[in-house]
Scaffold this active site. Structure first.
Site, mmCIF file in Angstrom:
data_model
loop_
_atom_site.group_PDB
_atom_site.id
_atom_site.type_symbol
_atom_site.label_atom_id
_atom_site.label_comp_id
_atom_site.label_asym_id
_atom_site.label_seq_id
_atom_site.Cartn_x
_atom_site.Cartn_y
_atom_site.Cartn_z
ATOM 1 N N GLY A 1 0.886 -1.280 0.050
ATOM 2 C CA GLY A 1 0.038 0.060 -0.072
ATOM 3 C C GLY A 1 0.931 1.350 0.113
ATOM 4 O O GLY A 1 0.554 2.289 0.816
ATOM 5 N N HIS A 2 2.021 1.165 -0.706
ATOM 6 C CA HIS A 2 2.795 2.296 -1.050
ATOM 7 C C HIS A 2 3.783 2.230 -2.196
ATOM 8 O O HIS A 2 3.687 1.246 -2.783
ATOM 9 C CB HIS A 2 3.677 2.540 0.501
ATOM 10 N N ALA A 3 4.480 3.210 -2.276
ATOM 11 C CA ALA A 3 5.426 3.398 -3.520
ATOM 12 C C ALA A 3 6.984 4.042 -2.806
ATOM 13 O O ALA A 3 6.715 4.362 -1.728
ATOM 14 C CB ALA A 3 5.018 4.163 -4.585
ATOM 15 N N ARG B 1 2.367 -0.527 -5.051
ATOM 16 C CA ARG B 1 2.216 -2.004 -4.650
ATOM 17 C C ARG B 1 1.491 -2.423 -3.765
ATOM 18 O O ARG B 1 1.520 -1.572 -2.450
ATOM 19 C CB ARG B 1 3.622 -2.636 -4.336
#
Length: 136
Positions: free
Chosen positions: A53-55, A100
């Protein structure tokens, strides 16, 4: 890296030594395109849980499903793709600038992550709207 796309992500075969006593996977030399600065792993993830839940702005990662399986949902700001990882001799190279999310963890799944940098909170983009702005 704002200009990366899903096409920059790749599945990489991990060299293995096959023996009757069991296989040995080896990551050295130029198997992955960065020096490993951090290693961590995910395990005991409930099947209905999500991870990620981040990049990242600069971090490269190489994800290996040591045991079991899981899905990685990828987004480059325009295109989406889901990759199912379930073989310990295949790893996924993630480049910076890709959102992702990981889910669909099987029972006993273990994901090993090799990272190009030590942990740095400033490298994370944790909000999808902020990520979309970063990609523009």
């Amino acid at each position: 890296m704002k200009d990366t796309t899903i096409d920059d992500i790749s599945l990489i075969s991990i060299p293995k030594i096959k023996e009757v006593r069991g296989n040995l996977g080896v990551i050295e030399g130029d198997v992955i395109p960065f020096e490993i600065k951090r290693v961590y792993y995910l395990y005991d993830v409930p099947s209905d849980a999500q991870r990620g839940g981040h990049a990242h702005k600069e971090l490269y990662q190489f994800l290996i499903p040591l045991s079991g399986s899981f899905d990685i949902k990828l987004h480059d700001g325009i295109n989406k793709k889901t990759i199912h990882l379930n073989k310990p001799d295949k790893g996924l190279l993630l480049v910076p600038g890709i959102w992702r999310e990981m889910d669909n963890f099987s029972s006993g799944a273990v994901c090993l992550v090799l990272a190009s940098q030590k942990f740095n909170e400033a490298d994370y983009i944790r909000d999808f709207k902020t990520f979309k702005s970063f990609k523009r």
